[in-house]
Design a protein around this motif. Structure first.
Motif, PDB file in Angstrom:
ATOM      1  N   UNK A 521      65.968  32.127   5.824  1.00 11.12           N
ATOM      2  CA  UNK A 521      65.277  32.519   7.196  1.00 11.12           C
ATOM      3  C   UNK A 521      64.493  31.095   7.592  1.00 11.12           C
ATOM      4  N   UNK A 522      64.966  30.760   8.765  1.00 10.37           N
ATOM      5  CA  UNK A 522      64.237  29.729   9.163  1.00 10.37           C
ATOM      6  C   UNK A 522      63.853  29.666  10.684  1.00 10.37           C
ATOM      7  N   UNK A 523      63.018  28.929  11.136  1.00  8.70           N
ATOM      8  CA  UNK A 523      62.754  29.137  12.684  1.00  8.70           C
ATOM      9  C   UNK A 523      63.657  27.977  13.288  1.00  8.70           C
ATOM     10  N   UNK A 524      64.150  28.224  14.499  1.00  8.29           N
ATOM     11  CA  UNK A 524      65.019  27.192  15.233  1.00  8.29           C
ATOM     12  C   UNK A 524      64.096  26.918  16.539  1.00  8.29           C
ATOM     13  N   UNK A 525      62.794  27.361  16.667  1.00  5.06           N
ATOM     14  CA  UNK A 525      62.161  26.960  17.910  1.00  5.06           C
ATOM     15  C   UNK A 525      61.746  25.472  17.502  1.00  5.06           C
ATOM     16  N   UNK A 526      62.059  24.269  18.442  1.00  9.68           N
ATOM     17  CA  UNK A 526      61.913  23.027  18.253  1.00  9.68           C
ATOM     18  C   UNK A 526      60.355  22.859  18.352  1.00  9.68           C
ATOM     19  N   UNK A 527      59.683  23.686  18.860  1.00 10.55           N
ATOM     20  CA  UNK A 527      58.492  23.385  19.244  1.00 10.55           C
ATOM     21  C   UNK A 527      57.392  23.774  18.340  1.00 10.55           C
ATOM     22  N   UNK A 528      57.361  25.123  18.222  1.00 14.94           N
ATOM     23  CA  UNK A 528      56.526  25.728  16.775  1.00 14.94           C
ATOM     24  C   UNK A 528      57.431  26.198  15.828  1.00 14.94           C
ATOM     25  N   UNK A 529      57.311  25.613  14.845  1.00 14.52           N
ATOM     26  CA  UNK A 529      58.332  25.887  13.798  1.00 14.52           C
ATOM     27  C   UNK A 529      57.723  26.884  12.761  1.00 14.52           C
ATOM     28  N   UNK A 530      56.571  27.435  12.960  1.00 18.51           N
ATOM     29  CA  UNK A 530      56.053  28.281  11.993  1.00 18.51           C
ATOM     30  C   UNK A 530      56.516  29.693  12.095  1.00 18.51           C
ATOM     31  N   UNK A 531      56.879  30.422  10.792  1.00 22.48           N
ATOM     32  CA  UNK A 531      57.125  31.620  10.893  1.00 22.48           C
ATOM     33  C   UNK A 531      55.900  32.673  10.786  1.00 22.48           C
ATOM     34  N   UNK A 532      55.988  33.654  11.399  1.00 21.51           N
ATOM     35  CA  UNK A 532      54.838  34.646  11.525  1.00 21.51           C
ATOM     36  C   UNK A 532      54.560  35.033  10.068  1.00 21.51           C
ATOM     37  N   UNK A 533      53.251  35.025   9.677  1.00 24.79           N
ATOM     38  CA  UNK A 533      52.742  35.384   8.192  1.00 24.79           C
ATOM     39  C   UNK A 533      53.164  36.933   7.829  1.00 24.79           C
ATOM     40  N   UNK A 534      52.862  37.775   8.967  1.00 25.88           N
ATOM     41  CA  UNK A 534      53.200  38.906   8.854  1.00 25.88           C
ATOM     42  C   UNK A 534      54.605  39.207   8.528  1.00 25.88           C
ATOM     43  N   UNK A 535      55.533  38.478   8.974  1.00 25.96           N
ATOM     44  CA  UNK A 535      56.984  38.871   8.967  1.00 25.96           C
ATOM     45  C   UNK A 535      57.359  38.468   7.458  1.00 25.96           C
ATOM     46  N   UNK A 536      56.659  37.260   7.169  1.00 22.44           N
ATOM     47  CA  UNK A 536      56.973  36.798   5.655  1.00 22.44           C
ATOM     48  C   UNK A 536      56.502  37.858   4.773  1.00 22.44           C
ATOM     49  N   UNK A 537      55.488  38.598   4.896  1.00 15.23           N
ATOM     50  CA  UNK A 537      55.001  39.631   4.062  1.00 15.23           C
ATOM     51  C   UNK A 537      55.916  40.700   3.838  1.00 15.23           C
ATOM     52  N   UNK A 538      56.485  41.173   5.227  1.00 14.17           N
ATOM     53  CA  UNK A 538      57.360  42.175   5.449  1.00 14.17           C
ATOM     54  C   UNK A 538      58.586  41.962   4.629  1.00 14.17           C
ATOM     55  N   UNK A 539      58.919  40.823   4.875  1.00 14.70           N
ATOM     56  CA  UNK A 539      60.220  40.413   3.989  1.00 14.70           C
ATOM     57  C   UNK A 539      60.025  40.348   2.644  1.00 14.70           C
ATOM     58  N   UNK A 540      59.147  39.848   2.316  1.00 16.62           N
ATOM     59  CA  UNK A 540      58.587  39.919   0.686  1.00 16.62           C
ATOM     60  C   UNK A 540      58.591  41.356   0.211  1.00 16.62           C
ATOM     61  N   UNK A 541      58.385  42.375   1.104  1.00 16.11           N
ATOM     62  CA  UNK A 541      58.266  43.721   0.752  1.00 16.11           C
ATOM     63  C   UNK A 541      59.656  44.502   0.367  1.00 16.11           C
ATOM     64  N   UNK A 542      60.520  43.910   1.092  1.00 11.85           N
ATOM     65  CA  UNK A 542      61.968  44.651   1.215  1.00 11.85           C
ATOM     66  C   UNK A 542      62.360  45.189  -0.220  1.00 11.85           C
ATOM     67  N   UNK A 543      63.089  46.297  -0.303  1.00  8.04           N
ATOM     68  CA  UNK A 543      63.227  46.608  -1.707  1.00  8.04           C
ATOM     69  C   UNK A 543      64.290  45.784  -2.266  1.00  8.04           C
ATOM     70  N   UNK A 544      65.165  45.383  -1.867  1.00 15.10           N
ATOM     71  CA  UNK A 544      66.254  44.729  -2.847  1.00 15.10           C
ATOM     72  C   UNK A 544      66.009  43.269  -2.886  1.00 15.10           C
ATOM     73  N   UNK A 545      64.819  42.598  -2.399  1.00 15.09           N
ATOM     74  CA  UNK A 545      64.617  41.219  -2.430  1.00 15.09           C
ATOM     75  C   UNK A 545      63.836  41.095  -3.770  1.00 15.09           C
ATOM     76  N   UNK A 546      64.243  40.253  -4.694  1.00 12.20           N
ATOM     77  CA  UNK A 546      63.512  39.998  -6.120  1.00 12.20           C
ATOM     78  C   UNK A 546      62.754  38.971  -5.826  1.00 12.20           C
ATOM     79  N   UNK A 547      62.929  38.000  -5.363  1.00 17.01           N
ATOM     80  CA  UNK A 547      62.072  36.881  -5.372  1.00 17.01           C
ATOM     81  C   UNK A 547      62.165  36.090  -4.193  1.00 17.01           C
ATOM     82  N   UNK A 548      61.324  35.314  -3.716  1.00 14.99           N
ATOM     83  CA  UNK A 548      61.101  34.894  -2.284  1.00 14.99           C
ATOM     84  C   UNK A 548      60.520  33.336  -2.569  1.00 14.99           C
TER      85      UNK A 548
END
Ligand SMILES: Nc1ncnc2c1ncn2[C@@H]1O[C@H](COP(=O)(O)OP(=O)(O)O)[C@@H](O)[C@H]1O
Ligand SMILES: [Mg+2]
Lengths: 842, 229
Positions: A521-548
């Motif tokens: 998962x990566x940002x394609x926005x050439x101006x602000x490349x940061x990913x939203x921290x909430x999004x990162x947390x939500x993805x980390x919590x996904x059931x089948x995701x073992x590590x990140x």
């Protein structure tokens, strides 16, 4: 006896043997054509790199750049007003896509028309007032006139400029004109507009990419350095140029390798045909001597004739080479432009130098090739019963000497390669010497291999096999030249195959080590490349995701090599292969935490990091230049001029980034990636510019880029192969013409046409087989040189050499097939031999 | 076998113009006999042998060798016929340089898939008669002219052909050697009752000939040979 009647006599002789004469001329022509074609390809590609570089770099002596590849526009105003430096220009330069222009990637160049005059030759029409008119709000851009015509666009036509998925509508305000077609092609890569419009399109607010300067005193440079604040620095343009040149250099390197090979094959080919046609006349020369021609007569006659054909052949070859070269350029530039969008020149560049080089190669090679046979022809004793075998016997005595000579040349080549100065010129001279040295080994090797094959029972396969093998050693003087050239071509095939094969395996390995995640998962926005921290947390919590693995990538400016990428990992799951470390591997992470950095091989090469204790590299930070200790150098194929890994703390402290720009997700085993990717897509807002790709897809695309790179190599390899094959065809035909009498005897004794064809094809097959066998060690050596010397020096990448047995079999099959193919036509002709005529041949 | 030459025409292209070699030439060369062909140089003697052996074809007419009409066979049939029934001896020996003496002699038998034992025995007998068995593993280049020609004779006779053609077999040898070679060919042919057709300028040949033909102005005429009934 005067020379005149002799020359006339010889020319008439050539006319009578038209096929052989044509072979001679054609042989010289193909040799020259190969040299010219590759040279054209080489200079054209080199030229286009140079032009595109010049277009972007301009006439400036210095540039002001910032760590984050952006600087405030205020800096420009200060430089002008406070420091009074007038030869300065603000520049915005960024890659964008324009849908109306075939969706190609172009460079959006934002300039200030008033400052520009000192820097670039942008001929705007109609007039510059229109560019200023842009400031009144009409959103106008300038594109090259030829480009507009190509896409049927005119002044006033709307264009849509894409930056990522951000779309801006503009109109064509005018055209860029150029004084010649070369720069015209170069302009096709540009969209020029006013600074403020560029800022709007790129959402840069009051920032610009850089400031170009022309400074003629060191004092001025000092003054600017003092004036510049943190995160800003002054670099000399030459330094920047070297980075761009690096890319073109690596291309030229591989092209030079091919032009060397073509030259080598060309000389081989010419030597082969010329010396052959001279020795064939042995008997004739014996007769001429008997009836009163002097040695000098014979020598000059032979040379005169050779030179006549050399000139005809070379001129013809240059023309043929230009045709071939144009084709090659088309193929090469098409791929290069695909990969490096800045390259838009597709014009064939034919220099007088190239033509002169081709002509000279042809004429000189013919001269040298004719010289020694002519000398020996002049030494012919005036007895008409001289057989060809006499000269063969002379050659046979030379064989051991040639072998020793070859060994010396190879040893010298090895020494040359080991010289400390990594200069490409030496490497290629050494490469040439390797080819030449191993060619000198071939006569003895052929003799040994034939003997081994015969005693290994090949002889019991029948008289035909025996005859074929013995024929090879009988005319060793000619067959060894033919087989040496076949060996060289085959070894180049092996070398390139092993090199690309090993390279590919390393890339796959690297991809697995570094891009091992199942989902990216990566940002394609050439101006602000940061990913939203909430999004990162939500993805980390996904059931089948073992590590990140979360990390950020930021391009920063480096004085030594322009743009480099800095990585900092929250949790680094990648496996690194170290080529050097400052401490045991377990302690490396601790060093990173303490502010040390890891650098890739290319980064190390560009920044002249010497792998030893205390190695350090200075990077531009927001706080000015800071030296960093290097903890390790790792093997890396990251495309984009090298990268360095720092700890998140270091990143935040010196460059002000504590965001996350990319995630790698590792799923529980046996979990398909697609459903998880879908779940993540659901979490996103429609306007989020975030790319979700599977690890597999990324792997495929990286390999695709890699394979594309080697299309060029393949195109050139094909070109070389064409030259080589014609040479081989030519030599085989000439050799088999020699067998005519023998065929006559065989036929008269009751040999069927089919059996005669078989004999010739057997012989050809053995040419190929033996050349293939000899090519294996040479090819292996060649791949070692390519991987460990040439590639490493020009690309800065190291990888292990992997020998794939399949390649060797392929090579032997290839060379046997090539030789067999070359034999088909002569074999068919031999089947139609008119026996009485053949029996009467001298 | 008898050789029947019937009304043959043969001409060659000579840079545009045609040069007529034979015009309506006919002759009967009797079986089991030695026929000698004489004539000026360039008159067409070698061409005649080529036509008889089937390595060249007449423009008109035909040649019959025994029961076989060689002029009407296709190339493969002619080649196989030649291989089995005709032996050829040349002025310039025409041995294959990359084959040893023995290999030169057995080459054709091998190509014809004759069992190796048979042809080797035959080769040995003949080479011993020729005094060359000791040199069977040498290459032709190392032999003298006379020796090479003896190898060529053995090669021509090894597969027991019915017809032996010799084109100036002594033309390239000194007189003494030539005489010996001539004797060898003639006696072998006599002993085995072969049909021998020999082109020669050698006066010795007349002594061996059963019949002498002369080639002149396109035709073949038998000459009276009173020396040897
Ligand atoms: N294959 C050929 N093509 C053209 N002319 C030929 C060919 N063979 C023979 N001739 C010509 O035919 C004539 C007879 O040749 P040849 O039979 O060799 O003569 P002889 O053996 O009687 O000396 C010569 O003039 C020769 O030049
Ligand atoms: Mg003759």
């Amino acid at each position: 006896m005067g020379n005149r009647p002799l020359i006339r006599f010889c020319l008439r002789h050539s006319r009578r043997h038209l096929v052989r004469t044509l072979l001679l001329v054609f042989g010289i022509a193909m040799g020259v054509a190969g040299v010219v074609a590759i040279d054209i390809a080489k200079t054209s590609v080199g030229k286009s790199f140079e032009l595109s570089t010049r277009a972007l770099v301009s006439r400036s002596t210095h540039q002001i750049a910032g760590t984050g590849l952006e600087i405030p526009q205020q800096v420009f105003t200060d430089i002008r007003t406070d420091l009074g430096i007038h030869r300065s220009a603000p520049v915005i330069s960024r890659h964008v896509k324009v849908s109306e222009l075939g969706d190609r990637i172009l460079t959006l160049l934002g300039v200030d028309p008033f400052s520009e005059t000192h820097f670039r030759n942008l001929h705007l029409s109609p007039g510059e007032q229109d560019l200023s008119g842009v400031m009144t709000g009409s959103k106008g851009v300038f594109i090259s006139r030829s480009h507009a015509r190509q896409y049927n666009l005119d002044i006033g036509s709307p264009l849509h400029i894409f930056l990522g998925s951000r779309k801006t509508a503009v109109t064509i305000a005018g055209f860029l004109d150029s004084e010649n077609s070369a720069t015209g092609r170069m302009l096709e890569g540009l969209v020029v507009t006013d600074i403020s419009l560029a800022q709007e399109i790129l959402e840069m607010e009051d920032h610009i990419t850089r400031i170009d300067l022309i400074l003629d005193q060191d004092a001025a440079a000092e003054k600017i350095r003092e004036h510049l604040g943190e995160g800003l620095f002054l670099v000399e343009t030459d330094q920047q140029n070297t980075a761009v040149r690096g890319l073109s250099y690596s291309f030229e390197t591989s092209l030079t390798a091919f032009s060397m090979l073509a030259l080598f094959m060309g000389i081989f080919l010419i030597y082969n045909t010329v010396s052959f046609s001279v020795t064939r006349r042995h008997r004739l020369h014996g007769i001429l001597r008997a009836i009163g021609a002097t040695r000098a007569n014979i020598f000059f006659t032979v040379m005169a004739e050779v030179m006549v054909y050399a000139v005809i052949g070379s001129v013809f070859g240059v023309l043929l080479g230009i045709l071939l070269g144009k084709g090659a350029v088309q193929a090469v530039v098409a791929t290069v432009s695909e990969m490096y969008f800045t390259l838009t020149v597709s014009q064939t560049h034919i220099s007088g130098f190239t033509i002169a080089k081709g002509l000279l190669a042809g004429i000189l090679a013919a001269f040298v090739s004719g010289f020694f046979p002519a000398l020996s022809a002049a030494g012919t004793r005036p007895v008409s019963l001289m057989h060809r075998t006499v000269s063969e016997k002379g050659f046979n005595r030379l064989v051991p000497g040639l072998f020793i000579c070859g060994l010396f040349i190879l040893a010298a080549a090895a020494l040359l390669m080991r010289t400390a100065t990594p200069h490409a010129g030496y490497d290629f001279t050494a490469l040439f010497m390797i080819f030449f040295g191993s060619a000198l080994l071939t006569p003895l090797l052929i003799r040994v291999i034939v003997r081994v094959l015969l005693s290994a029972g090949m002889g019991s396969l029948g008289m035909m096999v025996k005859m074929a093998l013995r024929n090879i050693t009988r005319s060793l003087r000619q067959t060894s030249v033919l087989m040496a050239s076949l060996m060289v071509v085959t070894s180049v095939f092996i070398g390139i195959e092993v090199m690309t094969g090993s390279f590919r395996l390393s890339i796959i390995q690297w991809v697995d080590d570094h891009i091992g995640g199942d989902i990216h998962v990566s940002s394609t926005d050439p101006l602000t490349q940061s990913l939203d921290t909430d999004l990162v947390e939500k993805i980390r919590q996904l059931p089948r995701v073992e590590s990140l693995s979360a990390y950020n990538i930021h391009p920063v400016f480096s004085r030594a090599s322009g743009k480099v990428h800095l990585f900092s990992y929250r949790s680094d799951q990648s496996v690194k292969r170290w080529s050097w470390t400052a401490a045991p591997k377990e302690e490396l992470d601790a060093l990173l935490e303490n502010g040390w950095i890891f650098v890739s091989e290319i980064f190390a090469q560009r920044h002249h990091v010497i792998p030893r204790q205390g190695a350090a590299v200075t990077l531009e930070t927001q706080k000015g230049p800071v030296p960093f200790q290097v903890a390790g150098i790792f093997q890396d194929f990251f495309m984009g001029g090298g990268r360095a890994v720092v700890s998140p703390e270091t990143m935040a402290r010196f460059w002000g980034h504590d965001d996350i720009t990319s995630l790698q997700l590792f799923l529980a085993s046996d979990t398909p990636a697609e459903p998880v990717m879908e779940t993540i897509r659901q979490m996103l807002d429609p306007e989020d510019m975030i790319e979700i790709r599977s690890g597999n897809a990324i792997k495929q695309s990286i390999l695709a880029v890699f394979d594309n790179t080697f299309i060029i190599t393949s195109a050139l390899q094909a070109l070389t192969a064409i030259v080589a094959l014609t040479g081989i065809l030519n030599a085989v035909m000439a050799l088999l013409l020699e067998r005519t009498r023998e065929i006559g005897i065989l036929r008269a004794c009751g040999t069927l046409t089919g059996q005669v064809k078989q004999l010739l094809l057997h012989e050809c097959f053995f040419y190929g087989l033996i050349s293939g066998i000899m090519a294996i060690p040479l090819g292996t050596a060649l791949s070692w040189v390519l991987i460990h010397i040439i590639n490493q020096r020009s690309f800065g990448w190291t990888y292990e050499m992997v020998l794939i047995p399949g390649v060797f079999f392929q090579a032997i099959a290839l060379s046997s097939a090539a030789a067999l193919a070359a034999g088909i036509f002569p074999a068919l002709a031999a089947g139609r031999t008119h026996i009485p005529t053949a029996l009467h041949m001298e | 076998m008898d050789i029947q030459i019937s009304n043959i025409d043969k001409s060659f292209d000579d840079s545009g113009s045609r040069r007529v070699i034979f015009r309506r030439a006919s002759a009967l060369l009797p079986s089991g006999k030695i026929s000698v062909i004489m004539g000026r140089s360039g008159v067409g003697k070698s061409s005649l042998l080529n036509l008889i052996s089937g390595i060249d074809l007449p423009d008109k007419g035909f040649i019959q060798v025994g029961d076989h009409c060689i002029s009407f066979m296709n190339d493969t049939a002619r080649t196989i016929f030649r291989r089995r029934h005709i032996g050829f001896i040349y002025q310039f020996f025409n041995l294959i340089p990359v084959l040893t003496v023995l290999e030169n002699v057995t080459l054709i038998a091998e190509l014809d898939k004759v069992p190796q034992k048979t042809c080797r025995r035959q080769a040995q007998t003949l080479l011993e008669q020729a005094g060359l068995w000791d040199r069977r593993h040498d290459f032709p280049e190392t032999l003298s002219g006379g020796e090479q020609q003896r190898v060529a004779i053995v090669r021509a006779l090894v597969n027991e052909p019915d017809l032996v053609l010799a084109d100036e077999p002594t033309g390239n040898l000194d007189q003494e050697t030539g005489a010996k070679i001539m004797e060898m060919i003639a006696t072998l042919a006599r002993k085995k009752n072969k049909t021998l057709i020999m082109v020669t300028h050698s006066p010795d040949a007349a002594a061996w000939a059963d019949q002498i033909f002369s080639v002149d102005s396109g035709i073949l005429t038998p000459m009276d040979s009173d020396t040897n009934g």
